[in-house]
Design a protein around this motif. Structure first.
Motif, PDB file in Angstrom:
ATOM      1  N   LEU A 132       0.824  -1.213   0.000  1.00  0.00           N
ATOM      2  CA  LEU A 132       0.000   0.000   0.000  1.00  0.00           C
ATOM      3  C   LEU A 132       0.856   1.259   0.000  1.00  0.00           C
ATOM      4  O   LEU A 132       0.613   2.185  -0.787  1.00  0.00           O
ATOM      5  CB  LEU A 132      -0.949   0.008   1.203  1.00  0.00           C
ATOM      6  CG  LEU A 132      -2.177  -0.881   1.095  1.00  0.00           C
ATOM      7  CD1 LEU A 132      -2.825  -1.077   2.463  1.00  0.00           C
ATOM      8  CD2 LEU A 132      -3.175  -0.300   0.097  1.00  0.00           C
ATOM      9  N   ILE A 133       1.849   1.310   0.858  1.00  0.00           N
ATOM     10  CA  ILE A 133       2.721   2.490   0.900  1.00  0.00           C
ATOM     11  C   ILE A 133       3.459   2.642  -0.422  1.00  0.00           C
ATOM     12  O   ILE A 133       3.578   3.739  -0.967  1.00  0.00           O
ATOM     13  CB  ILE A 133       3.689   2.433   2.100  1.00  0.00           C
ATOM     14  CG1 ILE A 133       2.940   2.730   3.391  1.00  0.00           C
ATOM     15  CG2 ILE A 133       4.859   3.409   1.928  1.00  0.00           C
ATOM     16  CD1 ILE A 133       2.324   4.122   3.460  1.00  0.00           C
ATOM     17  N   GLY A 134       3.947   1.529  -0.968  1.00  0.00           N
ATOM     18  CA  GLY A 134       4.613   1.586  -2.271  1.00  0.00           C
ATOM     19  C   GLY A 134       3.697   2.131  -3.352  1.00  0.00           C
ATOM     20  O   GLY A 134       4.105   2.942  -4.185  1.00  0.00           O
ATOM     21  N   LEU A 135       2.446   1.709  -3.322  1.00  0.00           N
ATOM     22  CA  LEU A 135       1.461   2.180  -4.302  1.00  0.00           C
ATOM     23  C   LEU A 135       1.190   3.677  -4.134  1.00  0.00           C
ATOM     24  O   LEU A 135       1.170   4.424  -5.106  1.00  0.00           O
ATOM     25  CB  LEU A 135       0.171   1.376  -4.144  1.00  0.00           C
ATOM     26  CG  LEU A 135      -0.927   1.609  -5.162  1.00  0.00           C
ATOM     27  CD1 LEU A 135      -0.473   1.194  -6.557  1.00  0.00           C
ATOM     28  CD2 LEU A 135      -2.178   0.840  -4.753  1.00  0.00           C
ATOM     29  N   LEU A 136       0.997   4.117  -2.892  1.00  0.00           N
ATOM     30  CA  LEU A 136       0.759   5.544  -2.655  1.00  0.00           C
ATOM     31  C   LEU A 136       1.958   6.384  -3.088  1.00  0.00           C
ATOM     32  O   LEU A 136       1.799   7.492  -3.599  1.00  0.00           O
ATOM     33  CB  LEU A 136       0.441   5.800  -1.182  1.00  0.00           C
ATOM     34  CG  LEU A 136      -0.860   5.201  -0.649  1.00  0.00           C
ATOM     35  CD1 LEU A 136      -0.978   5.460   0.848  1.00  0.00           C
ATOM     36  CD2 LEU A 136      -2.066   5.734  -1.395  1.00  0.00           C
ATOM     37  N   ARG A 137       3.144   5.862  -2.883  1.00  0.00           N
ATOM     38  CA  ARG A 137       4.348   6.604  -3.268  1.00  0.00           C
ATOM     39  C   ARG A 137       4.524   6.654  -4.779  1.00  0.00           C
ATOM     40  O   ARG A 137       4.953   7.661  -5.320  1.00  0.00           O
ATOM     41  CB  ARG A 137       5.579   5.989  -2.610  1.00  0.00           C
ATOM     42  CG  ARG A 137       5.646   6.273  -1.132  1.00  0.00           C
ATOM     43  CD  ARG A 137       6.801   5.570  -0.474  1.00  0.00           C
ATOM     44  NE  ARG A 137       6.858   5.920   0.946  1.00  0.00           N
ATOM     45  CZ  ARG A 137       7.491   5.217   1.859  1.00  0.00           C
ATOM     46  NH1 ARG A 137       8.152   4.119   1.509  1.00  0.00           N
ATOM     47  NH2 ARG A 137       7.487   5.589   3.119  1.00  0.00           N
ATOM     48  N   SER A 138       4.215   5.566  -5.455  1.00  0.00           N
ATOM     49  CA  SER A 138       4.448   5.545  -6.901  1.00  0.00           C
ATOM     50  C   SER A 138       3.295   6.127  -7.706  1.00  0.00           C
ATOM     51  O   SER A 138       3.513   6.743  -8.749  1.00  0.00           O
ATOM     52  CB  SER A 138       4.738   4.120  -7.379  1.00  0.00           C
ATOM     53  OG  SER A 138       3.607   3.288  -7.203  1.00  0.00           O
ATOM     54  N   ALA A 172      -7.029   1.502  -4.373  1.00  0.00           N
ATOM     55  CA  ALA A 172      -5.884   0.702  -3.934  1.00  0.00           C
ATOM     56  C   ALA A 172      -6.221  -0.783  -3.984  1.00  0.00           C
ATOM     57  O   ALA A 172      -5.403  -1.599  -4.417  1.00  0.00           O
ATOM     58  CB  ALA A 172      -5.467   1.117  -2.522  1.00  0.00           C
ATOM     59  N   ALA A 173      -7.423  -1.141  -3.534  1.00  0.00           N
ATOM     60  CA  ALA A 173      -7.840  -2.548  -3.550  1.00  0.00           C
ATOM     61  C   ALA A 173      -7.847  -3.083  -4.979  1.00  0.00           C
ATOM     62  O   ALA A 173      -7.397  -4.209  -5.226  1.00  0.00           O
ATOM     63  CB  ALA A 173      -9.214  -2.692  -2.909  1.00  0.00           C
ATOM     64  N   ALA A 174      -8.344  -2.287  -5.918  1.00  0.00           N
ATOM     65  CA  ALA A 174      -8.370  -2.724  -7.313  1.00  0.00           C
ATOM     66  C   ALA A 174      -6.946  -2.893  -7.852  1.00  0.00           C
ATOM     67  O   ALA A 174      -6.641  -3.871  -8.541  1.00  0.00           O
ATOM     68  CB  ALA A 174      -9.148  -1.726  -8.165  1.00  0.00           C
ATOM     69  N   ALA A 175      -6.070  -1.959  -7.528  1.00  0.00           N
ATOM     70  CA  ALA A 175      -4.688  -2.018  -8.020  1.00  0.00           C
ATOM     71  C   ALA A 175      -3.919  -3.197  -7.434  1.00  0.00           C
ATOM     72  O   ALA A 175      -3.048  -3.760  -8.094  1.00  0.00           O
ATOM     73  CB  ALA A 175      -3.965  -0.711  -7.707  1.00  0.00           C
ATOM     74  N   LEU A 176      -4.239  -3.567  -6.199  1.00  0.00           N
ATOM     75  CA  LEU A 176      -3.504  -4.635  -5.515  1.00  0.00           C
ATOM     76  C   LEU A 176      -4.247  -5.964  -5.527  1.00  0.00           C
ATOM     77  O   LEU A 176      -3.807  -6.923  -4.888  1.00  0.00           O
ATOM     78  CB  LEU A 176      -3.200  -4.213  -4.071  1.00  0.00           C
ATOM     79  CG  LEU A 176      -2.296  -2.991  -3.935  1.00  0.00           C
ATOM     80  CD1 LEU A 176      -2.150  -2.593  -2.475  1.00  0.00           C
ATOM     81  CD2 LEU A 176      -0.935  -3.245  -4.576  1.00  0.00           C
ATOM     82  N   ASP A 177      -5.374  -6.010  -6.212  1.00  0.00           N
ATOM     83  CA  ASP A 177      -6.196  -7.220  -6.290  1.00  0.00           C
ATOM     84  C   ASP A 177      -6.531  -7.736  -4.886  1.00  0.00           C
ATOM     85  O   ASP A 177      -6.328  -8.896  -4.555  1.00  0.00           O
ATOM     86  CB  ASP A 177      -5.485  -8.301  -7.118  1.00  0.00           C
ATOM     87  CG  ASP A 177      -6.427  -9.427  -7.518  1.00  0.00           C
ATOM     88  OD1 ASP A 177      -7.646  -9.173  -7.625  1.00  0.00           O
ATOM     89  OD2 ASP A 177      -5.943 -10.567  -7.715  1.00  0.00           O
ATOM     90  N   ASP A 178      -7.048  -6.824  -4.073  1.00  0.00           N
ATOM     91  CA  ASP A 178      -7.446  -7.138  -2.703  1.00  0.00           C
ATOM     92  C   ASP A 178      -8.861  -6.607  -2.513  1.00  0.00           C
ATOM     93  O   ASP A 178      -9.471  -6.110  -3.446  1.00  0.00           O
ATOM     94  CB  ASP A 178      -6.461  -6.510  -1.709  1.00  0.00           C
ATOM     95  CG  ASP A 178      -6.365  -7.289  -0.401  1.00  0.00           C
ATOM     96  OD1 ASP A 178      -7.407  -7.467   0.262  1.00  0.00           O
ATOM     97  OD2 ASP A 178      -5.250  -7.712  -0.058  1.00  0.00           O
ATOM     98  N   ASN A 179      -9.381  -6.696  -1.289  1.00  0.00           N
ATOM     99  CA  ASN A 179     -10.727  -6.174  -1.061  1.00  0.00           C
ATOM    100  C   ASN A 179     -10.663  -4.838  -0.328  1.00  0.00           C
ATOM    101  O   ASN A 179      -9.699  -4.532   0.363  1.00  0.00           O
ATOM    102  CB  ASN A 179     -11.611  -7.200  -0.332  1.00  0.00           C
ATOM    103  CG  ASN A 179     -11.109  -7.527   1.044  1.00  0.00           C
ATOM    104  OD1 ASN A 179     -11.094  -6.670   1.920  1.00  0.00           O
ATOM    105  ND2 ASN A 179     -10.699  -8.776   1.257  1.00  0.00           N
TER     106      ASN A 179
END
Length: 182
Positions: free
Chosen positions: A20-26, A35-42
């Protein structure tokens, strides 16, 4: 952000929180839904872990967001910690975090290998795996690591990106082998 206490370090040492932090940073600020969609999570799981990251100072709500869209952002561009504490709680927390990061790095490398055949030839030739066995003192290893960091920083700190550039993650592992010399 410099992590200096074991409790905060253990809170960060979770695979989804690291992602999650990596996603927010990038990718910049985003909602738990995105974020859930990008990481394939709920969504509930991402929302919970974003709140935990906020509790420990790693993430925060974007100021001025409306009540419907509630995006999160990382509070710092990087996270660092010292690996030289003799405190047993800090050593255990550092080992836990390093283990989670190693798992994440391995997952990313495996994800790349799964799609590598579809990469253009020039990118397949430029990317890859390798290692070097060097004989150095602890001071020399620190110096080598600082030089590698400085070299990578030349490209990370660019004000503009070159045409045709894409994000590439450099993963550094400096792992002593063999016994400590007498």
């Amino acid at each position: 952000m410099k992590v200096t206490d074991p409790r905060t370090m253990r809170a960060y040492a979770h695979p989804l929180r690291i992602r999650l932090i990596g996603l927010l940073r990038s990718e910049g600020p985003m909602t738990a839904t995105r974020a859930a969609a990008a990481l394939d999570d709920n969504v509930p799981n991402c929302s919970f872990h974003l709140r935990q990251l906020a509790k420990y100072g790693f993430a925060e709500r974007v100021p001025g967001a409306d009540a419907r869209e509630r995006p999160w952002r990382a509070t710092a561009a990087t996270t660092s910690w010292d690996d030289d504490s003799d405190d047993p709680a800090m050593k255990a927390a550092t080992d836990q975090l390093n283990s989670v990061l190693l798992g994440e790095f391995t997952r990313r490398a495996q994800d790349y290998l799964a799609i590598r055949a579809d990469e253009p030839t020039e990118w397949r030739a430029a990317a890859g795996f390798g290692d070097a066995l060097v004989y150095v003192t602890a001071d020399e290893l620190r110096e080598l690591t600082e030089e590698i960091d400085a070299l990578a920083a030349r490209f990370a700190d660019r004000a503009t990106r070159s045409e045709g550039s894409r994000p590439v993650q450099l993963i550094q592992l400096a792992i002593p082998r063999g016994p400590v010399p007498e």
